[in-house]
Write an enzyme that holds these catalytic residues in place. Structure first.
Site, PDB file in Angstrom:
ATOM      1  CG  ASP A  24      -4.179   0.485  -0.266  1.00  0.00           C
ATOM      2  OD1 ASP A  24      -4.412   1.602   0.236  1.00  0.00           O
ATOM      3  OD2 ASP A  24      -3.978  -0.532   0.436  1.00  0.00           O
ATOM      4  CE  LYS A 129      -5.050   0.769   3.188  1.00  0.00           C
ATOM      5  NZ  LYS A 129      -4.239  -0.421   3.162  1.00  0.00           N
ATOM      6  CB  CYS A 162      -6.094  -3.209   1.343  1.00  0.00           C
ATOM      7  SG  CYS A 162      -4.407  -3.553   1.877  1.00  0.00           S
TER       8      CYS A 162
HETATM    9  N1  TIU Z   1      -3.651  -3.004  -0.705  1.00  0.00           N
HETATM   10  C1  TIU Z   1      -3.534  -4.320  -0.530  1.00  0.00           C
HETATM   11  O1  TIU Z   1      -4.443  -5.083  -0.774  1.00  0.00           O
HETATM   12  N2  TIU Z   1      -2.283  -4.777  -0.075  1.00  0.00           N
HETATM   13  C2  TIU Z   1      -1.780  -6.024  -0.346  1.00  0.00           C
HETATM   14  O2  TIU Z   1      -0.683  -6.359   0.084  1.00  0.00           O
HETATM   15  N3  TIU Z   1      -2.537  -6.845  -1.139  1.00  0.00           N
HETATM   16  C3  TIU Z   1      -2.212  -8.058  -1.623  1.00  0.00           C
HETATM   17  O3  TIU Z   1      -3.079  -8.701  -2.211  1.00  0.00           O
HETATM   18  N4  TIU Z   1      -0.967  -8.506  -1.514  1.00  0.00           N
END
Ligand code: TIU
Length: 221
Positions: A24, A129, A162
């Protein structure tokens, strides 16, 4: 086999079955006006890991090992978005709302793209995802088994959300998991520290942690 110096003990690297998963590293998490900022976070912390993550990606490419990228994003009609996620965030800046980079965390919008410095090369797998974990409602498991991958090095954001969720999913599926500690970051430094402790505690209960340079040395890159 090569040994990577790691916590809580050396990681037995198999250069023939290891893959890199970059979680991500999207504009919506790293840049102003995206989902991360909509949740009230300072996004500049995450930008600092881009150079180390780029070196890690280059090392896997140079070693001829697979690089898999993930993106947390949703269909334009949001039909794949878990309802609990939709309800959160600042009103007007939630998933699907118009932000500075168009609709937040929606597939095809600029904010959902991976940052230019880490953009996938042609042929690399990109997993979209809807959840925090990359195995939930995706084809990741099939991609890994088709590629003969048994070990995963993790990079990306955020460490305790994530990245850690996906690492736990992978660990339960039998993958040996190593987190590259300077190629992952959290909006909260204390959460990153705690996640690393949780992962390595009790004899690597979730996996191992090591710096990017140690991983690159182990790869022979
Ligand atoms: N990719 C991921 O970690 N999504 C989140 O929403 N992370 C947060 O820390 N908010």
């Amino acid at each position: 086999m090569a040994e990577i110096p790691a916590a809580p003990f050396p990681f037995p690297l198999d250069r023939g079955t290891v893959g890199l998963i970059v979680i991500d590293m999207q504009r919506d998490f790293l840049e102003h006006g995206g989902f991360g900022e909509s949740l009230g976070n300072d996004v500049t912390r995450l930008q600092a890991i881009v150079p180390a993550t780029a070196r890690l990606i280059q090392g896997f490419r140079a070693a001829g090992r697979p690089v898999i990228h993930t993106r947390e994003c949703h269909r334009p009609d949001l039909s794949d978005c878990p309802p609990a996620k939709l309800a959160r965030g600042r009103p007007g800046l939630r998933i699907g709302d118009e932000g500075a980079m168009r609709r937040i965390l929606v597939k095809g919008e600029p904010g959902a793209e991976i940052v230019p410095e880490l953009f996938p090369e042609p042929g690399e797998t990109v997993i979209d995802k809807p959840g925090k974990g990359a195995f939930y409602a995706t084809g990741l498991g099939d991609v890994l088994s088709a590629g003969g991958i048994t070990q995963l090095v993790f990079a990306g954001v955020t460490t305790e959300v994530c990245v850690q969720t996906t690492m736990r999913e992978a660990n339960d599926r039998g993958f040996e998991c190593l987190l590259a500690e300077d190629a992952t970051e959290s909006y909260f430094p204390e959460f990153k520290r705690a996640a690393i402790e949780m992962i390595t505690a009790q004899g690597a209960i979730v996996g191992w942690v090591a710096p990017v340079d140690a991983v690159l040395a182990g790869l022979g890159a």
